[in-house]
Scaffold this motif. Structure first.
Motif, PDB file in Angstrom:
ATOM      1  N   HIS A 277      46.815  38.458  37.265  1.00  0.00           N
ATOM      2  CA  HIS A 277      48.118  39.050  36.928  1.00  0.00           C
ATOM      3  C   HIS A 277      49.126  37.956  36.577  1.00  0.00           C
ATOM      4  O   HIS A 277      49.927  38.110  35.665  1.00  0.00           O
ATOM      5  CB  HIS A 277      48.648  39.895  38.083  1.00  0.00           C
ATOM      6  CG  HIS A 277      47.869  41.155  38.301  1.00  0.00           C
ATOM      7  ND1 HIS A 277      47.847  42.172  37.390  1.00  0.00           N
ATOM      8  CD2 HIS A 277      47.075  41.557  39.323  1.00  0.00           C
ATOM      9  CE1 HIS A 277      47.076  43.150  37.842  1.00  0.00           C
ATOM     10  NE2 HIS A 277      46.597  42.792  39.010  1.00  0.00           N
TER      11      HIS A 277
ATOM     12  N   LEU B  12      42.153  43.833  27.682  1.00  0.00           N
ATOM     13  CA  LEU B  12      42.246  43.187  29.004  1.00  0.00           C
ATOM     14  C   LEU B  12      41.518  41.841  28.969  1.00  0.00           C
ATOM     15  O   LEU B  12      42.047  40.816  29.406  1.00  0.00           O
ATOM     16  CB  LEU B  12      41.630  44.121  30.057  1.00  0.00           C
ATOM     17  CG  LEU B  12      41.414  43.566  31.458  1.00  0.00           C
ATOM     18  CD1 LEU B  12      42.749  43.382  32.170  1.00  0.00           C
ATOM     19  CD2 LEU B  12      40.513  44.484  32.281  1.00  0.00           C
TER      20      LEU B  12
ATOM     21  N   TRP C  99      47.696  45.174  33.982  1.00  0.00           N
ATOM     22  CA  TRP C  99      47.393  43.735  33.980  1.00  0.00           C
ATOM     23  C   TRP C  99      48.701  42.984  33.764  1.00  0.00           C
ATOM     24  O   TRP C  99      49.237  42.963  32.664  1.00  0.00           O
ATOM     25  CB  TRP C  99      46.359  43.396  32.886  1.00  0.00           C
ATOM     26  CG  TRP C  99      45.703  42.060  33.097  1.00  0.00           C
ATOM     27  CD1 TRP C  99      45.769  40.983  32.262  1.00  0.00           C
ATOM     28  CD2 TRP C  99      44.890  41.663  34.203  1.00  0.00           C
ATOM     29  NE1 TRP C  99      45.047  39.935  32.785  1.00  0.00           N
ATOM     30  CE2 TRP C  99      44.507  40.327  33.989  1.00  0.00           C
ATOM     31  CE3 TRP C  99      44.455  42.296  35.380  1.00  0.00           C
ATOM     32  CZ2 TRP C  99      43.705  39.616  34.884  1.00  0.00           C
ATOM     33  CZ3 TRP C  99      43.659  41.584  36.280  1.00  0.00           C
ATOM     34  CH2 TRP C  99      43.292  40.288  36.020  1.00  0.00           C
TER      35      TRP C  99
ATOM     36  N   SER D 161      42.417  38.896  41.289  1.00  0.00           N
ATOM     37  CA  SER D 161      43.371  39.640  40.466  1.00  0.00           C
ATOM     38  C   SER D 161      44.775  39.059  40.604  1.00  0.00           C
ATOM     39  O   SER D 161      45.563  39.131  39.663  1.00  0.00           O
ATOM     40  CB  SER D 161      43.318  41.144  40.713  1.00  0.00           C
ATOM     41  OG  SER D 161      43.383  41.433  42.045  1.00  0.00           O
TER      42      SER D 161
ATOM     43  N   SER E  25      47.299  46.338  47.347  1.00  0.00           N
ATOM     44  CA  SER E  25      46.645  45.973  46.088  1.00  0.00           C
ATOM     45  C   SER E  25      47.119  46.985  45.060  1.00  0.00           C
ATOM     46  O   SER E  25      46.960  48.193  45.269  1.00  0.00           O
ATOM     47  CB  SER E  25      45.128  46.065  46.273  1.00  0.00           C
ATOM     48  OG  SER E  25      44.471  45.879  45.043  1.00  0.00           O
ATOM     49  N   GLY E  26      47.728  46.536  43.981  1.00  0.00           N
ATOM     50  CA  GLY E  26      48.391  47.431  43.030  1.00  0.00           C
ATOM     51  C   GLY E  26      47.589  48.678  42.706  1.00  0.00           C
ATOM     52  O   GLY E  26      48.038  49.810  42.922  1.00  0.00           O
ATOM     53  N   SER E  27      46.369  48.489  42.210  1.00  0.00           N
ATOM     54  CA  SER E  27      45.588  49.630  41.732  1.00  0.00           C
ATOM     55  C   SER E  27      45.193  50.584  42.868  1.00  0.00           C
ATOM     56  O   SER E  27      44.776  51.709  42.605  1.00  0.00           O
ATOM     57  CB  SER E  27      44.347  49.152  40.980  1.00  0.00           C
ATOM     58  OG  SER E  27      43.537  48.388  41.835  1.00  0.00           O
TER      59      SER E  27
ATOM     60  N   SER F 211      38.960  46.465  46.779  1.00  0.00           N
ATOM     61  CA  SER F 211      40.341  46.406  47.255  1.00  0.00           C
ATOM     62  C   SER F 211      41.063  47.737  47.037  1.00  0.00           C
ATOM     63  O   SER F 211      41.878  48.121  47.866  1.00  0.00           O
ATOM     64  CB  SER F 211      41.104  45.253  46.614  1.00  0.00           C
ATOM     65  OG  SER F 211      41.156  45.421  45.227  1.00  0.00           O
TER      66      SER F 211
ATOM     67  N   ALA G 145      40.396  52.306  35.707  1.00  0.00           N
ATOM     68  CA  ALA G 145      41.536  52.478  34.795  1.00  0.00           C
ATOM     69  C   ALA G 145      41.061  52.693  33.365  1.00  0.00           C
ATOM     70  O   ALA G 145      40.102  52.055  32.909  1.00  0.00           O
ATOM     71  CB  ALA G 145      42.433  51.245  34.868  1.00  0.00           C
TER      72      ALA G 145
HETATM   73  O1  PMV Z   1      44.851  46.122  41.944  1.00  0.00           O
HETATM   74  P1  PMV Z   1      44.554  44.756  41.436  1.00  0.00           P
HETATM   75  O2  PMV Z   1      45.703  43.796  41.673  1.00  0.00           O
HETATM   76  O3  PMV Z   1      43.251  44.235  41.980  1.00  0.00           O
HETATM   77  O4  PMV Z   1      44.431  44.806  39.830  1.00  0.00           O
HETATM   78  C1  PMV Z   1      43.437  45.539  39.185  1.00  0.00           C
HETATM   79  C2  PMV Z   1      43.460  45.294  37.728  1.00  0.00           C
HETATM   80  C3  PMV Z   1      42.364  45.943  36.891  1.00  0.00           C
HETATM   81  O5  PMV Z   1      41.346  46.477  37.699  1.00  0.00           O
HETATM   82  C4  PMV Z   1      41.754  44.889  35.986  1.00  0.00           C
HETATM   83  C5  PMV Z   1      42.948  47.033  35.990  1.00  0.00           C
HETATM   84  C6  PMV Z   1      43.366  48.304  36.669  1.00  0.00           C
HETATM   85  O6  PMV Z   1      44.325  48.925  36.188  1.00  0.00           O
HETATM   86  O7  PMV Z   1      42.702  48.723  37.642  1.00  0.00           O
END
Ligand code: PMV
Length: 360
Positions: A225, A271, A34, A221, A163-165, A124, A29
């Motif tokens: 979050h 961040l 976040w 994460s 996983s969001g990203s 992830s 990103a």
């Molecule tokens: O997808 P998650 O829930 O693992 O969140 C990832 C968060 C960051 O990698 C820190 C930022 C991002 O936008 O990828």
């Protein structure tokens, strides 16, 4: 929250057994996600480079079963991984309404990464995206007339629920996730290709990942979050992400690398500032992370080359630079920065074009 667009008509007939396979990339990103709301809705928009080399390969075999509930085994590099089961079980629960075949089959999930498992690089995003794509391939076998566009959109939608990203790891090479007033088509539900002009300077942009700390993540994460709920600076941070996205629209068009660097490094440090000022608080950078950042700043001031860094929620450093300056900057990384990596280990990567199906 149920999104009807992704619920198809009941399948006419289920296959007895079969297989699907996909290779999906990781992403980094530039404007960070976040903080999230219920149902994996991001608190702010984000934009990422899709990577080319850091990938997960997943094969999904399925066979009809008669028992109730979900049934699956998951293997990482050929080894049965009981630890992955709860996360996948939760993922299946969240997406069952969109893929009703999930409880009809026993699945064998075989997965492997191009980057070492213990590298501290989050798998992830690529892992959940590869799994979502395999599941979509099964959906396509049951519903052969779904379009490529719907396939990718639903894969991104499903991956986000894992996983969001991960929703930014379906296509390349610049992906936006989260609704932004000035980015047409942007959505909280899926990642979309950045829709506007991108200057030549950003083509084949490089990302060399310096493995400073290969250990387990200090803060998952999910925990991270959640720290944004009731964070004293949360609202300002979310607004800042919106304005940084606006700034990037102009930068992507003009190719202004100095302005790009300023946004990307500020995002990374913000961040980490959010984590340092949450309750409880964390410092995820290590002494070597700071050594690397300082060396990058000195080198940039001395040479005028456009090298910069970004960080995920950990100590590893992503070193970003344009292809046109790659020779000098790669040399700098080898001679000056590699000494700060665990066992001198770094991974050379660049912008990639997204996931690919694998013939099996
Ligand atoms: O997808 P998650 O829930 O693992 O969140 C990832 C968060 C960051 O990698 C820190 C930022 C991002 O936008 O990828």
């Amino acid at each position: 929250m149920i999104v009807n667009e992704f619920i198809l008509k009941p399948y006419k007939q289920l296959l007895e057994n079969g297989a699907a396979a996909y290779i999906a990339p990781s992403n980094i990103a530039l404007v960070k996600y976040w903080g999230k709301k219920a149902h994996q809705i991001p608190a702010n928009p984000s934009v990422s480079f899709t990577l080319d080399h850091c990938k997960t390969t997943t094969t999904l075999k399925f066979e009809k079963k008669t028992s109730e509930g979900f049934s699956f085994d998951v293997f990482l590099e050929g080894v049965l991984e009981e630890d992955f089961k709860p996360k996948i079980e939760q993922f299946f629960k969240r997406i069952e309404i969109y893929l009703p075949f999930l409880s009809a089959y026993h699945f064998v999930i075989e997965t492997s990464n191009t980057f070492p498992h213990s590298s501290g690089i989050a798998s992830s995003a690529s892992g959940m995206s590869a799994l979502a794509l395999c599941l979509m391939q099964i959906e396509q076998q049951l519903n052969p007339n779904i379009s490529k566009e719907f396939f990718n959109k639903k894969a991104s939608f499903l991956a986000r629920l894992g996983s969001g990203s991960a929703c930014r790891s379906i296509e390349g090479d610049l992906i936006v996730w989260g609704t932004h007033a000035n980015i047409e088509g942007s959505s909280d539900l899926v990642g979309v290709k950045y829709p506007y002009e991108v200057h030549q300077n950003f083509k084949n942009y490089r990302d060399t990942i310096l493995l400073v700390d290969k250990g387990e993540k200090q803060v998952s994460s999910t925990v991270g979050h959640n720290l944004m709920h009731n964070h004293p600076f949360a609202e300002q941070r979310f607004q800042q992400a919106h304005s940084n996205m606006d700034a990037l629209i102009l930068i992507f068009k003009s190719g202004d690398l100095d302005a790009f660097i300023s946004i990307v490094e500020r995002e990374a440090l913000t961040l980490h500032s959010m984590m340092m000022s949450s309750d409880p608080y964390f410092i995820l950078m290590k002494p070597n992370t700071l050594e690397i950042i300082n060396k990058i700043w000195t080198f940039r001031a001395q040479t005028g080359l456009h090298v910069c860094f970004t960080l995920d929620a950990g100590a590893n450093v992503h070193v970003l630079f344009p292809q046109s300056e790659a020779i000098e900057i790669q040399e700098f990384i080898k001679t000056e920065l590699a000494v700060h990596c665990q066992n001198g280990h770094f991974i050379e990567d660049k912008l990639g074009l997204g996931a690919q199906p694998i013939k099996i």
